[in-house]
Motif scaffolding. Structure first.
Motif, PDB file in Angstrom:
ATOM      1  N   LEU A 183       0.826  -1.209   0.000  1.00 14.64           N
ATOM      2  CA  LEU A 183       0.000   0.000   0.000  1.00 14.64           C
ATOM      3  C   LEU A 183       0.861   1.260   0.000  1.00 14.64           C
ATOM      4  CD1 LEU A 183      -2.892  -0.913   2.464  1.00 14.64           C
ATOM      5  CD2 LEU A 183      -2.938  -0.862  -0.041  1.00 14.64           C
ATOM      6  N   ALA A 184       1.942   1.228   0.755  1.00 17.06           N
ATOM      7  CA  ALA A 184       2.819   2.399   0.801  1.00 17.06           C
ATOM      8  C   ALA A 184       3.404   2.693  -0.579  1.00 17.06           C
ATOM      9  CB  ALA A 184       3.936   2.184   1.822  1.00 17.06           C
ATOM     10  N   TYR A 185       3.834   1.649  -1.291  1.00 17.99           N
ATOM     11  CA  TYR A 185       4.395   1.853  -2.630  1.00 17.99           C
ATOM     12  C   TYR A 185       3.322   2.307  -3.613  1.00 17.99           C
ATOM     13  CZ  TYR A 185       8.911  -0.019  -1.277  1.00 17.99           C
ATOM     14  OH  TYR A 185      10.124  -0.207  -0.677  1.00 17.99           O
ATOM     15  N   LEU A 186       2.129   1.750  -3.514  1.00 19.82           N
ATOM     16  CA  LEU A 186       1.047   2.195  -4.393  1.00 19.82           C
ATOM     17  C   LEU A 186       0.677   3.640  -4.096  1.00 19.82           C
ATOM     18  CD1 LEU A 186      -1.185  -1.006  -4.403  1.00 19.82           C
ATOM     19  CD2 LEU A 186       0.066  -0.048  -6.361  1.00 19.82           C
ATOM     20  N   SER A 187       0.722   4.010  -2.837  1.00 18.54           N
ATOM     21  CA  SER A 187       0.429   5.390  -2.462  1.00 18.54           C
ATOM     22  C   SER A 187       1.478   6.337  -3.033  1.00 18.54           C
ATOM     23  CB  SER A 187       0.392   5.510  -0.938  1.00 18.54           C
ATOM     24  OG  SER A 187       0.236   6.850  -0.550  1.00 18.54           O
TER      25      SER A 187
ATOM     26  N   PHE B  75       3.856   5.672  -5.635  1.00 17.75           N
ATOM     27  CA  PHE B  75       4.064   5.615  -7.091  1.00 17.75           C
ATOM     28  C   PHE B  75       2.768   5.645  -7.896  1.00 17.75           C
ATOM     29  CE2 PHE B  75       7.951   3.433  -5.522  1.00 17.75           C
ATOM     30  CZ  PHE B  75       8.878   4.312  -6.041  1.00 17.75           C
ATOM     31  N   GLY B  76       1.647   5.372  -7.249  1.00 20.04           N
ATOM     32  CA  GLY B  76       0.381   5.314  -7.966  1.00 20.04           C
ATOM     33  C   GLY B  76       0.155   3.957  -8.599  1.00 20.04           C
ATOM     34  N   GLU B  77      -0.862   3.892  -9.408  1.00 18.77           N
ATOM     35  CA  GLU B  77      -1.242   2.653 -10.108  1.00 18.77           C
ATOM     36  C   GLU B  77      -0.053   2.094 -10.881  1.00 18.77           C
ATOM     37  OE1 GLU B  77      -4.116   2.398 -13.822  1.00 18.77           O
ATOM     38  OE2 GLU B  77      -5.195   2.919 -11.981  1.00 18.77           O
ATOM     39  N   MET B  78       0.119   0.776 -10.822  1.00 19.66           N
ATOM     40  CA  MET B  78       1.234   0.137 -11.540  1.00 19.66           C
ATOM     41  C   MET B  78       0.886  -1.307 -11.846  1.00 19.66           C
ATOM     42  SD  MET B  78       4.081  -0.561  -8.557  1.00 19.66           S
ATOM     43  CE  MET B  78       3.938   1.022  -7.773  1.00 19.66           C
ATOM     44  N   SER B  79       1.702  -1.915 -12.690  1.00 20.47           N
ATOM     45  CA  SER B  79       1.474  -3.316 -13.022  1.00 20.47           C
ATOM     46  C   SER B  79       1.807  -4.187 -11.815  1.00 20.47           C
ATOM     47  CB  SER B  79       2.341  -3.748 -14.211  1.00 20.47           C
ATOM     48  OG  SER B  79       3.690  -3.900 -13.820  1.00 20.47           O
TER      49      SER B  79
ATOM     50  N   TRP C  98      -8.721  -3.700  -0.118  1.00 22.43           N
ATOM     51  CA  TRP C  98      -7.626  -2.734  -0.040  1.00 22.43           C
ATOM     52  C   TRP C  98      -7.118  -2.293  -1.407  1.00 22.43           C
ATOM     53  CZ3 TRP C  98      -7.217  -0.755   4.581  1.00 22.43           C
ATOM     54  CH2 TRP C  98      -7.561  -1.521   5.687  1.00 22.43           C
ATOM     55  N   ILE C  99      -7.200  -3.184  -2.388  1.00 22.72           N
ATOM     56  CA  ILE C  99      -6.715  -2.873  -3.737  1.00 22.72           C
ATOM     57  C   ILE C  99      -7.716  -3.363  -4.767  1.00 22.72           C
ATOM     58  CG2 ILE C  99      -4.254  -2.900  -3.162  1.00 22.72           C
ATOM     59  CD1 ILE C  99      -5.026  -5.794  -5.087  1.00 22.72           C
ATOM     60  N   GLU C 100      -7.544  -2.859  -5.993  1.00 25.70           N
ATOM     61  CA  GLU C 100      -8.292  -3.353  -7.144  1.00 25.70           C
ATOM     62  C   GLU C 100      -7.268  -3.751  -8.196  1.00 25.70           C
ATOM     63  OE1 GLU C 100     -12.179  -0.664  -7.549  1.00 25.70           O
ATOM     64  OE2 GLU C 100     -10.329   0.366  -8.153  1.00 25.70           O
ATOM     65  N   ARG C 101      -7.582  -4.801  -8.950  1.00 23.91           N
ATOM     66  CA  ARG C 101      -6.730  -5.199 -10.072  1.00 23.91           C
ATOM     67  C   ARG C 101      -7.582  -5.202 -11.329  1.00 23.91           C
ATOM     68  NH1 ARG C 101      -3.630 -10.464  -7.813  1.00 23.91           N
ATOM     69  NH2 ARG C 101      -5.655 -10.877  -6.952  1.00 23.91           N
TER      70      ARG C 101
ATOM     71  N   ARG D 272      -1.848 -10.224 -20.640  1.00 22.32           N
ATOM     72  CA  ARG D 272      -1.143 -11.010 -19.624  1.00 22.32           C
ATOM     73  C   ARG D 272      -0.875 -10.205 -18.367  1.00 22.32           C
ATOM     74  NH1 ARG D 272       3.983 -11.957 -22.924  1.00 22.32           N
ATOM     75  NH2 ARG D 272       3.352  -9.852 -23.405  1.00 22.32           N
ATOM     76  N   GLU D 273      -0.987  -8.887 -18.472  1.00 20.71           N
ATOM     77  CA  GLU D 273      -0.618  -7.998 -17.366  1.00 20.71           C
ATOM     78  C   GLU D 273      -1.854  -7.488 -16.639  1.00 20.71           C
ATOM     79  OE1 GLU D 273       2.760  -5.042 -17.732  1.00 20.71           O
ATOM     80  OE2 GLU D 273       0.995  -3.737 -17.843  1.00 20.71           O
ATOM     81  N   ARG D 274      -1.704  -7.319 -15.316  1.00 26.91           N
ATOM     82  CA  ARG D 274      -2.768  -6.739 -14.509  1.00 26.91           C
ATOM     83  C   ARG D 274      -2.247  -5.483 -13.830  1.00 26.91           C
ATOM     84  NH1 ARG D 274      -5.591 -11.247 -11.046  1.00 26.91           N
ATOM     85  NH2 ARG D 274      -7.354  -9.857 -11.185  1.00 26.91           N
ATOM     86  N   THR D 275      -3.081  -4.472 -13.775  1.00 30.44           N
ATOM     87  CA  THR D 275      -2.739  -3.211 -13.140  1.00 30.44           C
ATOM     88  C   THR D 275      -3.350  -3.187 -11.745  1.00 30.44           C
ATOM     89  OG1 THR D 275      -2.713  -2.120 -15.289  1.00 30.44           O
ATOM     90  CG2 THR D 275      -2.903  -0.706 -13.364  1.00 30.44           C
ATOM     91  N   VAL D 276      -2.584  -2.667 -10.782  1.00 26.55           N
ATOM     92  CA  VAL D 276      -3.016  -2.641  -9.385  1.00 26.55           C
ATOM     93  C   VAL D 276      -3.170  -1.193  -8.943  1.00 26.55           C
ATOM     94  CG1 VAL D 276      -2.436  -3.353  -7.025  1.00 26.55           C
ATOM     95  CG2 VAL D 276      -1.661  -4.728  -8.965  1.00 26.55           C
ATOM     96  N   ARG D 277      -4.227  -0.916  -8.199  1.00 22.33           N
ATOM     97  CA  ARG D 277      -4.392   0.401  -7.596  1.00 22.33           C
ATOM     98  C   ARG D 277      -5.064   0.260  -6.230  1.00 22.33           C
ATOM     99  NH1 ARG D 277      -8.477   2.605 -11.870  1.00 22.33           N
ATOM    100  NH2 ARG D 277     -10.277   1.372 -11.340  1.00 22.33           N
ATOM    101  N   MET D 278      -4.807   1.248  -5.385  1.00 23.14           N
ATOM    102  CA  MET D 278      -5.415   1.265  -4.055  1.00 23.14           C
ATOM    103  C   MET D 278      -6.882   1.671  -4.150  1.00 23.14           C
ATOM    104  SD  MET D 278      -2.503   3.087  -1.641  1.00 23.14           S
ATOM    105  CE  MET D 278      -3.598   4.408  -1.360  1.00 23.14           C
ATOM    106  N   THR D 279      -7.649   1.208  -3.181  1.00 16.85           N
ATOM    107  CA  THR D 279      -9.037   1.641  -3.073  1.00 16.85           C
ATOM    108  C   THR D 279      -9.111   2.837  -2.122  1.00 16.85           C
ATOM    109  OG1 THR D 279      -9.461   0.181  -1.199  1.00 16.85           O
ATOM    110  CG2 THR D 279      -9.885  -0.721  -3.418  1.00 16.85           C
ATOM    111  N   ALA D 280     -10.270   3.451  -2.063  1.00 14.53           N
ATOM    112  CA  ALA D 280     -10.480   4.572  -1.134  1.00 14.53           C
ATOM    113  C   ALA D 280     -10.294   4.100   0.303  1.00 14.53           C
ATOM    114  CB  ALA D 280     -11.875   5.154  -1.338  1.00 14.53           C
ATOM    115  N   LYS D 281     -10.670   2.868   0.591  1.00 14.30           N
ATOM    116  CA  LYS D 281     -10.494   2.303   1.932  1.00 14.30           C
ATOM    117  C   LYS D 281      -9.019   2.335   2.321  1.00 14.30           C
ATOM    118  CE  LYS D 281     -10.907  -2.115   4.387  1.00 14.30           C
ATOM    119  NZ  LYS D 281     -11.413  -3.505   4.318  1.00 14.30           N
TER     120      LYS D 281
END
Length: 141
Positions: A42-46, A48-52, A79-82, A90-99
């Motif tokens: 979560l800290a890295y997503l916060s 760097f933002g959305e990433m693979s 906690w996250i959405e993919r 083949r790739e999935r993107t991950v991002r944090m949710t509002a929660k």
């Protein structure tokens, strides 16, 4: 008790990191029911933002399969959405949710920096950023 290690940069940075991690674990388990690895994600997503998913695994320094399992549990907890990458199926993107975004604000920094005035806090952060930049230019080549 003060020892010669109390004046060594590497020891102090490592020990502060260890203590912050332990406190973070305590707070995460008691109030969020997250593991340290999940909090790091979560800290890295916060930051760097959305990433693979593959990039996140690389940043976390874990195997892609391990990151996948970790993210499975985080997705189940909300906690996250993919999402699939429309350009590469083949790739999935991950991002944090509002929660998750609301949960990242915690008291560790306040506890760790107690007794430092605003100028001292700013100076400490500025110095640590310079040290990180110095090491990043060497390590991240």
């Amino acid at each position: 008790m003060q020892t010669h290690l109390d004046k060594r940069f590497g020891f102090l940075v490592s020990d502060v990191g260890r203590l912050c991690s332990r406190r973070f674990d305590e707070l995460a388990k008691s109030s969020l029911d997250l593991t340290r690895a999940q909090c790091r994600a979560l800290a890295y997503l916060s930051h760097f933002g959305e990433m693979s998913q593959a990039r996140l695994a690389e940043i976390l320094d874990v195997a892609p399969i391990s990151a996948g399992r970790l993210l499975d549990r985080m997705e189940e907890g909300g906690w996250i959405e993919r999402m699939p990458n429309p350009e590469d199926r083949r790739e999935r993107t991950v991002r944090m949710t509002a929660k998750a975004e609301g949960a990242l604000v915690r008291t560790i920094a306040t506890e760790a920096l107690a007794g430092l005035n605003a100028d001292e806090r700013e100076q400490l952060i500025a110095l640590l950023r310079r040290v990180r930049a110095n090491l990043s230019t060497i390590v991240d080549r």
